[in-house]
Enzyme design. Structure first.
Site, PDB file in Angstrom:
ATOM      1  N   GLY A 194       0.684  -1.360   0.009  1.00 26.93           N
ATOM      2  CA  GLY A 194       0.454  -0.245  -0.002  1.00 26.93           C
ATOM      3  C   GLY A 194       0.723   1.163   0.071  1.00 26.93           C
ATOM      4  O   GLY A 194       1.163   1.202  -0.804  1.00 26.93           O
ATOM      5  N   SER A 195       0.492   2.318   0.915  1.00 24.66           N
ATOM      6  CA  SER A 195       1.145   3.780   0.851  1.00 24.66           C
ATOM      7  C   SER A 195       2.887   4.001   1.448  1.00 24.66           C
ATOM      8  O   SER A 195       3.209   4.202   0.746  1.00 24.66           O
ATOM      9  CB  SER A 195       0.255   4.174   1.922  1.00 24.66           C
ATOM     10  OG  SER A 195      -1.333   4.476   0.736  1.00 24.66           O
ATOM     11  N   VAL A 196       2.867   2.416   1.946  1.00 25.46           N
ATOM     12  CA  VAL A 196       4.329   2.300   2.431  1.00 25.46           C
ATOM     13  C   VAL A 196       5.251   2.326   0.779  1.00 25.46           C
ATOM     14  O   VAL A 196       6.515   3.117   1.031  1.00 25.46           O
ATOM     15  CB  VAL A 196       4.670   0.996   2.628  1.00 25.46           C
ATOM     16  CG1 VAL A 196       6.481   0.542   2.821  1.00 25.46           C
ATOM     17  CG2 VAL A 196       3.909   0.945   4.099  1.00 25.46           C
TER      18      VAL A 196
END
Length: 398
Positions: A298-300
């Site tokens: 995801g946003s990582v």
């Protein structure tokens, strides 16, 4: 002739064949003291008979026999003491059990026991030595209820020695041994046991009855664990059981509270990278979700994408990206969960976690550059945590 002068008897002896003891004494001077002692004892017997004192002859014989037994038992006692005090740790157990596996105990970073070996026994039956198979089957079943009746009868009806049941505890072995049945024997075998039951089980993994690690740390450090066992040492992991216990309790409570199908938790020493605790929930599941399951980052990914963009010089903190409307990549429509509907700087893209701004940035970098950076970040390989079941990430088919 003096008894204290053994050579006087030599001078007074009649001519002819010499006694055997004398010949040994002459050929082997180093045994002279033994030969003279034996000669003295034999002379004592003869002198007692000559003097018609049989009681002295008896006393001398009892003294000699008692001395011999005393010497033998002293030697045995010294040997036992030497074996108990001087033999290196682990050697006595291995010698007593020829089937023992030299596999070290696994302990946590503080020395708390996590895995060890306990000797169990395999029950073997040779039907050719069993007098009454029917009675033997009844008695063995009564002493060992968990044994399969069908298998027991099949072995007793056969004509060769077979294992009836592996893994008998010492108590179970004693119960069957007390039956004093012919053809029933036992062979020792090492069993790997985990005293903490399910706690840290995913980290530890398991080892088979042959002493080979199958999963987890048992597999990853199999050679090191066996080497430590051969040296009589334990094998420590970086896990701290205090941290592990708290992690498992909190993870289980959180997963139950939200009705999760599965959950993972890891506690790491940020300064060294050592794993202090690792938990996969539910604990009854054989799958270690920390190492073997796949998850979308995801946003990582945005952190790595922005870092690559800055490192290549494609953007800086003031570079602007249009996030005022959805962004199309092929037939994929990219939108922002926290939509701002405006043009954002690189800093704002990161602060607002903009999917649109990050996607535009990645397209500008191109697939080759992104692949190169992700590879150097270690995102395309299995996590280097030392466990063989660490899964490699999935990549797009094309």
């Amino acid at each position: 002739m003096s008894v204290h002068d053994p050579h006087a008897w030599d001078r007074a002896a009649p001519r002819g064949p010499r006694p055997v003891v004398y010949g040994i004494r002459r050929l082997l001077p180093s045994w002279r003291w033994l030969a003279e002692a034996m000669w003295w004892v034999e002379h004592s017997f003869g002198r007692a008979r000559a003097d018609a004192r049989p009681e002295e002859d008896t006393r001398v014989r009892i003294f000699v026999i008692a001395s011999a037994f005393t010497a033998v038992f002293c030697c045995l006692a010294l040997g036992a003491a030497h074996a108990a005090l001087m033999t290196p740790k682990g050697v006595i157990g291995s010698a007593a059990n020829p089937n023992a596996v030299a596999r070290a105990d696994i302990v946590d970073r503080n020395g708390a026991l996590m895995a060890t070996n306990i000797t169990h026994y395999g029950l073997y039956i040779d039907p050719r030595e069993v007098w009454d198979p029917t009675l033997a089957a009844q008695q063995i079943k009564r002493a060992l209820p968990r044994i399969s009746t069908a298998k027991l009868r099949r072995i007793l009806a056969g004509d060769r020695r077979l294992i009836a049941l592996p893994g008998l505890t010492p108590q179970e072995k004693s119960a069957v041994h007390a039956l004093a049945l012919g053809g029933v024997t036992f062979e020792p075998e090492d069993r790997r046991v985990y005293p903490l039951d399910s706690s840290a089980r995913h980290v530890l993994g398991v080892a088979d009855s042959g002493g080979q690690g199958l999963t987890g740390a048992e597999l990853a450090f199999n050679a090191d664990i066996r080497a430590a066992g051969a040296r009589g040492e334990s094998f420590p992991l970086s896990i701290d059981l205090r941290v592990q216990g708290v992690l498992e309790n909190e993870l289980g409570a959180a997963a139950s509270a939200v009705g999760a199908k599965g959950a993972v938790g890891v506690v790491v020493d940020a300064s060294t990278g050592e794993v202090l605790g690792m938990s996969s929930w539910p604990t009854t599941d054989a799958l270690n979700r920390v190492t073997s399951a796949h998850y979308e980052m995801g946003s990582v990914f945005k952190t790595f994408t922005i870092a690559a963009s800055i490192d290549t010089g494609k953007a800086d903190m003031n570079t602007m990206f249009d996030a005022s409307q959805p962004y199309m990549i092929g037939n994929r429509r990219i939108t922002d969960f926290h939509a701002t509907n405006k043009i954002l700087s690189l800093e704002e893209v990161y602060l607002h976690s903009s999917n649109i701004g990050t996607s535009r940035m990645a397209v500008e970098l191109g697939p080759d550059v992104m692949r190169d950076y992700f590879g150097r970040f270690g995102l395309l390989d299995a996590a280097p945590i030392g466990l063989h079941d660490s899964a490699r990430p999935r990549r797009p088919a094309n």
